[in-house]
Design a protein around this motif. Sequence first.
Motif, short mmCIF file in Angstrom:
data_model
loop_
_atom_site.label_atom_id
_atom_site.label_comp_id
_atom_site.label_asym_id
_atom_site.label_seq_id
_atom_site.Cartn_x
_atom_site.Cartn_y
_atom_site.Cartn_z
N GLU A 69 0.81 -1.21 0.00
CA GLU A 69 0.00 0.00 0.00
C GLU A 69 0.85 1.26 0.00
O GLU A 69 0.51 2.26 -0.61
N ASN A 70 1.97 1.21 0.73
CA ASN A 70 2.77 2.41 0.92
C ASN A 70 4.05 2.46 0.10
O ASN A 70 4.83 3.39 0.23
N GLN A 161 8.17 6.31 -6.00
CA GLN A 161 7.31 6.25 -4.82
C GLN A 161 5.85 6.08 -5.24
O GLN A 161 5.46 6.46 -6.34
N HIS A 162 5.04 5.55 -4.32
CA HIS A 162 3.61 5.44 -4.55
C HIS A 162 3.05 6.86 -4.62
O HIS A 162 3.33 7.67 -3.73
N ARG A 167 7.49 9.73 0.01
CA ARG A 167 8.55 9.35 0.94
C ARG A 167 9.87 9.83 0.36
O ARG A 167 10.05 9.73 -0.85
N GLY A 168 10.79 10.30 1.18
CA GLY A 168 12.05 10.77 0.62
C GLY A 168 13.24 10.56 1.52
O GLY A 168 13.12 10.48 2.74
N HIS C 108 7.72 13.19 -3.59
CA HIS C 108 6.51 12.93 -4.37
C HIS C 108 6.84 12.17 -5.64
O HIS C 108 7.88 12.40 -6.27
N SER C 109 5.91 11.30 -6.02
CA SER C 109 6.07 10.60 -7.29
C SER C 109 5.75 11.56 -8.42
O SER C 109 4.80 12.34 -8.34
N GLY C 110 6.56 11.53 -9.49
CA GLY C 110 6.28 12.39 -10.63
C GLY C 110 5.46 11.67 -11.67
O GLY C 110 5.24 12.18 -12.77
N LYS C 111 4.98 10.49 -11.30
CA LYS C 111 4.30 9.65 -12.28
C LYS C 111 2.79 9.74 -12.13
O LYS C 111 2.27 9.82 -11.03
N ARG C 112 2.10 9.66 -13.23
CA ARG C 112 0.64 9.63 -13.26
C ARG C 112 0.17 8.40 -12.47
O ARG C 112 0.64 7.30 -12.72
#
Lengths: 238, 391, 123
Positions: A69-70, A161-162, A167-168, C108-112
């Motif tokens: 999920e994460n 990341q999801h 998350r970083g 943050h994800s840069g993906k759709r």
Amino acid sequence: MSDMNMDRRNFLKTSVGAAAVAIAPGMLLFQVAHGSTAAASSKVRWGMLIDTALCKPGCNDCVTACNKENGLSGGTAATDSQWIRKIEIKDINSGRPVSLPMMCQHCENPPCVDVCPTNASFKRADGIVLVDKHRCIGCRYCMMACPYKARSFVHEPLSDQHPDVPRGKGTVESCTLCVHRIDQGGKPACAEACTNHVILFGDLNDPSSEIAQKVHSVSSTQLRADLKLNTGVRYQGL
Amino acid sequence: MSSYTLPKSRSPLYYILLALGALVVSIGLYAMQQMEHHGHIITGMNNQIVWGMPHVFAIFLIVAASGVLNIAAIGSVFGQTVYKPRAPLAGMLSIAMLAGGLFVLMLDLGRPDRIIVAATNFNPTSVFAWNLPLYSGLFTLVALYMWTLLEKRMNCWIKPVGLVVFTWRILLTTGTGLIFAFLVARQAYGSALLPPMFIVMSFGWGMAVFFLVQAAIYKWNDMDEDSVILNRMKNLLGIFVLASLFLVAIYHLTNLYFAKQTEFEHFILRDGGIYPVLFWGGYVMLGSLLPLLLIFHSSLGKIKCVVAASMLVILGSFALLYVFILGGQSFPLSIFPGFEVSSSFGDGAITHYHSSVWEVMLGMGGLGVAFIITVIGIRVLDFVPHDLPNK
Amino acid sequence: MKRLVLLLLCLCVPELWAAESSLPKIDIGKGGECVKDTQWMRKNHMHLLKHQRDETLRKGIRDDQISLKNCIECHASVKDDSVIARNDSFCVACHKYEAVKLDCFECHSGKRKSAWLQQRNEK
């Protein structure tokens, strides 16, 4: 370029853009996320009741679900993030074994929030304790302060990341009670995935909720209750 | 008499020392760049041991920085004439070591690029947040204090400013102790004894550093230590070493008395491998008892012995901090009292820490920063203690 | 004085050089204007993001229109589903031109999201 010409250009651009926006969804499959514009309320207090008697040693369904999920790696090296873990305990005197899942306890008086220098570690109005990664400087003081070892530090650069779970590297993270799901009316992934019905999630402040009724009728404890942190997660059968 | 602490005749030495210091600082910066780029995975720190070697260096520097101001305070605030000419050097050392300590702490952050965020978002219940005004305040106040000492027209202000500096530095060391005292989670911490313990330790560590620097300055100026002054100062160092040994003993004794703390104490004092070795051998024997012998034994107590004692005290302080910071984290959290615990996350198990070279490099970088500031300071200004002739 | 004037003139050279180079080529993905007009967004998107992130994270107010995820859903390139993958990707193109470092996509994800989920399900 005169102002009139600019306005005409803008109008054309906007109308073409609006037309494209109107037509496009039919042409491409995009899914816009929906959320609630209402703020989290302190009338609600999210919590979990964990029935350890039903928890099977060796079963990791909740952990697997949380990882999926994460977007966690699922690794168990000392530097890997674990938001939920299975713990096997054995009474020193009687030898009675108990298996249980352990995650951020979402305390009402969280020590992690007290010690965070930037207010990155904070408690939302509805009781969920979160890390604001925009403010986290990675000092790890909250990790020193947490009595439950709930927090993990991201030790290496992350990619892919999801999209629901930012998350970083260099920030601290922990169980968010799947806040992205809760805000859409759902429940945490671990609670949903557990086939043995160990984890019961709900609003502790709502007397008609299943969790509130169960907490009212069966015996349950908070871990390290002596610390008076008033955790949102309670355990049955310890 | 030269008006500079490091006389012109010693110019080549100045440049050599400066180059050495710059080299050490650049090593520290390189380590920080690697840690920032690859993440903390290259260090020995993990989710159980969250603070490692850099914090040992940083806390030593910060505690010693506030402790060295004690020497200035004994002169300016408490009126002991022997200490008055030593106040400027003490002030400069304080600034140098505080800068070094902050260098290490800030560069060890997971997101050191967010220092501005730390400065602009203030959580009043967090000791780390208090440290921001405390540390920057100390820099400002000590600079002001040094102005009152070195500028003759400002000498009338020495006592009031000195008093403010003394109070502020006590608050700062209290803050350092409270970082750990406020942690109820781990068995090593959460004790109200820690702030007074840190304050007393700061007296000894600051004095030891002062002795070393003063001895170097005397040597460069071909001066001799006055034996009466040396006697008084070394005895004071001895008293501080004894006092800190006493408080450390009380800390462990009370812990041993509580049944719930006994297992932790056995780990630190007997079963924990490196930790008992460092505690008994490093802190108690080499860092406390041997220096006490060197200081107080009637046939010893000359300058060479005092310098050796100071070096041992500093060594002992590193050993104690290692045991306190790393040992305290190695021992597992007590989440289920009365149960044996095991999990995939290290619950119930001792975590073994192995420092990486990057962490030591970063810590050394902090020492380098303190060193460079000191070298430049004693080149530019007059810090030689000009004692009045004995009557 | 002459030297100062000469120095100032020399400093203009890089500016002229830069002014002649072409404006960034941006892959606007699906495009469209759903929050505010383009010029407003160019000037103010950073302030909007900075304010809105606290509203969403700390208060739980999740407005569809100003959700970062939804921005990405439309503005990610239709070729690689990303706002940061290539030099002409939606966020990267202008930020590279203006030499302003993007911090958002550290976390943050840069993906759709739809594409990301599809990719994960295929694995």
